[in-house]
Design a protein around this motif. Structure first.
Motif, PDB file in Angstrom:
ATOM      1  N   ARG A  99       0.845  -1.216   0.141  1.00 42.87           N
ATOM      2  CA  ARG A  99      -0.037   0.035  -0.004  1.00 42.87           C
ATOM      3  C   ARG A  99       0.810   1.293  -0.011  1.00 42.87           C
ATOM      4  NH1 ARG A  99      -2.994   2.020   5.240  1.00 42.87           N
ATOM      5  NH2 ARG A  99      -3.876   4.185   4.570  1.00 42.87           N
ATOM      6  N   ASN A 100       0.488   2.064  -0.868  1.00 42.43           N
ATOM      7  CA  ASN A 100       1.207   3.502  -0.941  1.00 42.43           C
ATOM      8  C   ASN A 100       0.282   4.583  -0.187  1.00 42.43           C
ATOM      9  OD1 ASN A 100       3.561   2.698  -2.245  1.00 42.43           O
ATOM     10  ND2 ASN A 100       2.250   2.830  -4.251  1.00 42.43           N
ATOM     11  N   GLY A 101       0.863   5.245   0.882  1.00 46.95           N
ATOM     12  CA  GLY A 101       0.220   6.239   1.431  1.00 46.95           C
ATOM     13  C   GLY A 101       1.112   7.642   1.209  1.00 46.95           C
ATOM     14  N   LEU A 102       0.540   8.709   1.635  1.00 49.53           N
ATOM     15  CA  LEU A 102       1.169   9.943   1.108  1.00 49.53           C
ATOM     16  C   LEU A 102       2.577  10.295   1.404  1.00 49.53           C
ATOM     17  CD1 LEU A 102      -1.816  12.365   2.236  1.00 49.53           C
ATOM     18  CD2 LEU A 102      -1.487  11.609  -0.264  1.00 49.53           C
ATOM     19  N   THR A 103       3.103   9.775   2.550  1.00 54.61           N
ATOM     20  CA  THR A 103       4.253  10.159   2.805  1.00 54.61           C
ATOM     21  C   THR A 103       5.332   8.795   2.937  1.00 54.61           C
ATOM     22  OG1 THR A 103       3.869  10.078   5.291  1.00 54.61           O
ATOM     23  CG2 THR A 103       3.869  12.129   4.041  1.00 54.61           C
ATOM     24  N   ARG A 104       4.733   7.447   2.893  1.00 54.93           N
ATOM     25  CA  ARG A 104       5.195   6.416   3.177  1.00 54.93           C
ATOM     26  C   ARG A 104       4.548   5.073   2.497  1.00 54.93           C
ATOM     27  NH1 ARG A 104       4.738   3.188   8.749  1.00 54.93           N
ATOM     28  NH2 ARG A 104       5.250   1.589   7.187  1.00 54.93           N
ATOM     29  N   SER A 105       5.072   3.825   2.494  1.00 55.58           N
ATOM     30  CA  SER A 105       4.573   2.955   1.948  1.00 55.58           C
ATOM     31  C   SER A 105       4.605   1.670   2.874  1.00 55.58           C
ATOM     32  CB  SER A 105       4.955   2.392   0.488  1.00 55.58           C
ATOM     33  OG  SER A 105       6.329   2.268   0.641  1.00 55.58           O
ATOM     34  N   TRP A 106       3.618   0.523   2.670  1.00 52.59           N
ATOM     35  CA  TRP A 106       3.882  -0.516   3.656  1.00 52.59           C
ATOM     36  C   TRP A 106       3.740  -1.730   2.479  1.00 52.59           C
ATOM     37  CZ3 TRP A 106       0.632   3.751   4.250  1.00 52.59           C
ATOM     38  CH2 TRP A 106       0.686   4.525   5.420  1.00 52.59           C
ATOM     39  N   THR A 107       4.722  -2.730   3.033  1.00 55.23           N
ATOM     40  CA  THR A 107       4.743  -3.958   2.236  1.00 55.23           C
ATOM     41  C   THR A 107       5.045  -5.120   3.208  1.00 55.23           C
ATOM     42  OG1 THR A 107       5.602  -5.132   0.080  1.00 55.23           O
ATOM     43  CG2 THR A 107       7.108  -3.990   1.571  1.00 55.23           C
ATOM     44  N   TYR A 108       4.255  -6.185   3.085  1.00 53.80           N
ATOM     45  CA  TYR A 108       4.165  -7.472   3.886  1.00 53.80           C
ATOM     46  C   TYR A 108       4.328  -8.644   3.100  1.00 53.80           C
ATOM     47  CZ  TYR A 108       2.546  -3.887   7.310  1.00 53.80           C
ATOM     48  OH  TYR A 108       2.167  -2.933   7.937  1.00 53.80           O
ATOM     49  N   TRP A 109       4.847  -9.611   3.821  1.00 56.40           N
ATOM     50  CA  TRP A 109       5.184 -10.791   2.997  1.00 56.40           C
ATOM     51  C   TRP A 109       4.543 -11.971   3.812  1.00 56.40           C
ATOM     52  CZ3 TRP A 109       6.781 -11.302  -2.112  1.00 56.40           C
ATOM     53  CH2 TRP A 109       7.310 -10.476  -2.536  1.00 56.40           C
ATOM     54  N   GLY A 110       4.071 -13.022   3.256  1.00 58.79           N
ATOM     55  CA  GLY A 110       3.800 -14.183   3.966  1.00 58.79           C
ATOM     56  C   GLY A 110       4.993 -14.960   3.904  1.00 58.79           C
ATOM     57  N   GLN A 111       4.731 -16.224   4.395  1.00 57.99           N
ATOM     58  CA  GLN A 111       5.752 -17.126   4.673  1.00 57.99           C
ATOM     59  C   GLN A 111       6.117 -18.102   3.359  1.00 57.99           C
ATOM     60  OE1 GLN A 111       2.973 -17.734   5.570  1.00 57.99           O
ATOM     61  NE2 GLN A 111       2.597 -20.278   5.307  1.00 57.99           N
ATOM     62  N   GLY A 112       4.951 -18.233   2.547  1.00 54.71           N
ATOM     63  CA  GLY A 112       5.258 -19.037   1.177  1.00 54.71           C
ATOM     64  C   GLY A 112       4.568 -20.656   1.365  1.00 54.71           C
ATOM     65  N   THR A 113       4.226 -20.846   0.324  1.00 55.60           N
ATOM     66  CA  THR A 113       3.610 -22.365   0.197  1.00 55.60           C
ATOM     67  C   THR A 113       4.110 -22.743  -0.857  1.00 55.60           C
ATOM     68  OG1 THR A 113       1.617 -23.554   0.199  1.00 55.60           O
ATOM     69  CG2 THR A 113       1.474 -21.701  -1.173  1.00 55.60           C
ATOM     70  N   GLN A 114       4.642 -24.173  -0.691  1.00 58.26           N
ATOM     71  CA  GLN A 114       5.162 -24.799  -1.860  1.00 58.26           C
ATOM     72  C   GLN A 114       4.115 -25.440  -2.837  1.00 58.26           C
ATOM     73  OE1 GLN A 114       9.014 -25.493  -2.235  1.00 58.26           O
ATOM     74  NE2 GLN A 114       8.126 -26.255  -4.485  1.00 58.26           N
ATOM     75  N   VAL A 115       4.627 -25.358  -4.083  1.00 63.05           N
ATOM     76  CA  VAL A 115       3.841 -25.922  -5.060  1.00 63.05           C
ATOM     77  C   VAL A 115       4.855 -26.771  -6.048  1.00 63.05           C
ATOM     78  CG1 VAL A 115       2.747 -25.474  -7.321  1.00 63.05           C
ATOM     79  CG2 VAL A 115       2.267 -24.257  -5.420  1.00 63.05           C
ATOM     80  N   THR A 116       4.555 -28.049  -5.981  1.00 60.19           N
ATOM     81  CA  THR A 116       5.639 -28.872  -6.781  1.00 60.19           C
ATOM     82  C   THR A 116       4.714 -29.588  -8.082  1.00 60.19           C
ATOM     83  OG1 THR A 116       6.912 -29.480  -4.959  1.00 60.19           O
ATOM     84  CG2 THR A 116       7.115 -30.789  -6.914  1.00 60.19           C
ATOM     85  N   VAL A 117       4.889 -29.542  -9.238  1.00 64.65           N
ATOM     86  CA  VAL A 117       4.356 -29.999 -10.426  1.00 64.65           C
ATOM     87  C   VAL A 117       5.123 -31.053 -10.930  1.00 64.65           C
ATOM     88  CG1 VAL A 117       3.059 -29.639 -12.543  1.00 64.65           C
ATOM     89  CG2 VAL A 117       3.138 -27.907 -10.752  1.00 64.65           C
ATOM     90  N   SER A 118       4.642 -32.340 -10.841  1.00 66.47           N
ATOM     91  CA  SER A 118       5.283 -33.498 -11.315  1.00 66.47           C
ATOM     92  C   SER A 118       5.119 -33.881 -12.643  1.00 66.47           C
ATOM     93  CB  SER A 118       5.519 -34.660 -10.324  1.00 66.47           C
ATOM     94  OG  SER A 118       4.002 -35.001 -10.516  1.00 66.47           O
ATOM     95  N   SER A 119       6.253 -34.392 -13.595  1.00 70.54           N
ATOM     96  CA  SER A 119       5.658 -34.746 -14.794  1.00 70.54           C
ATOM     97  C   SER A 119       5.495 -36.373 -14.883  1.00 70.54           C
ATOM     98  CB  SER A 119       6.675 -34.461 -15.934  1.00 70.54           C
ATOM     99  OG  SER A 119       7.941 -34.713 -15.320  1.00 70.54           O
TER     100      SER A 119
END
Length: 119
Positions: A99-119
């Motif tokens: 999110r962008n504010g007038l004088t600053r911005s905020w950014t957040y991350w999750g921990q992630g989730t693994q996706v594995t596609v097998s052939s």
């Protein structure tokens, strides 16, 4: 402070589908743009798709027509429906809220989730 928790990853065969979920807490979720990124060891983190606070979407070319992002602000949740999965989609998928504010911005991350596609 916004906390993001991803879920829905797993092991799937080529051509299969998965739906990832990113649940936010601790902030005014509807003010944030949200993106799904993916990370492969040794490669740069890649923006897969983003959805703005007002619902506009932007997909990277490699997933157009296969992935669909949506958001439910009432549930503070963003979904990533992934169809016709390919082996090159294998990665850790991370949710980002920004999110962008007038004088600053905020950014957040999750921990992630693994996706594995097998052939």
């Amino acid at each position: 402070q916004v906390q993001l928790v991803e879920s829905g990853g797993g092991l799937v065969q080529v051509g299969g589908s998965l739906r990832l979920t990113c649940v936010a807490s601790g902030g005014v979720f509807q003010l944030y743009d949200v993106g799904w990124y993916r990370q492969v060891p040794g490669k740069q983190r890649e923006l897969v798709v983003g959805i703005t606070s007002d619902g506009n979407t932007n997909y990277t070319d490699s997933v157009k027509g296969r992935f669909t992002i949506s958001r439910d602000n009432a549930k503070s949740t963003v979904y990533l429906q992934m169809d016709s999965l390919k082996s090159e989609d294998t990665a850790v998928y991370l949710c980002n809220a920004h999110r962008n504010g007038l004088t600053r911005s905020w950014t957040y991350w999750g921990q992630g989730t693994q996706v594995t596609v097998s052939s």
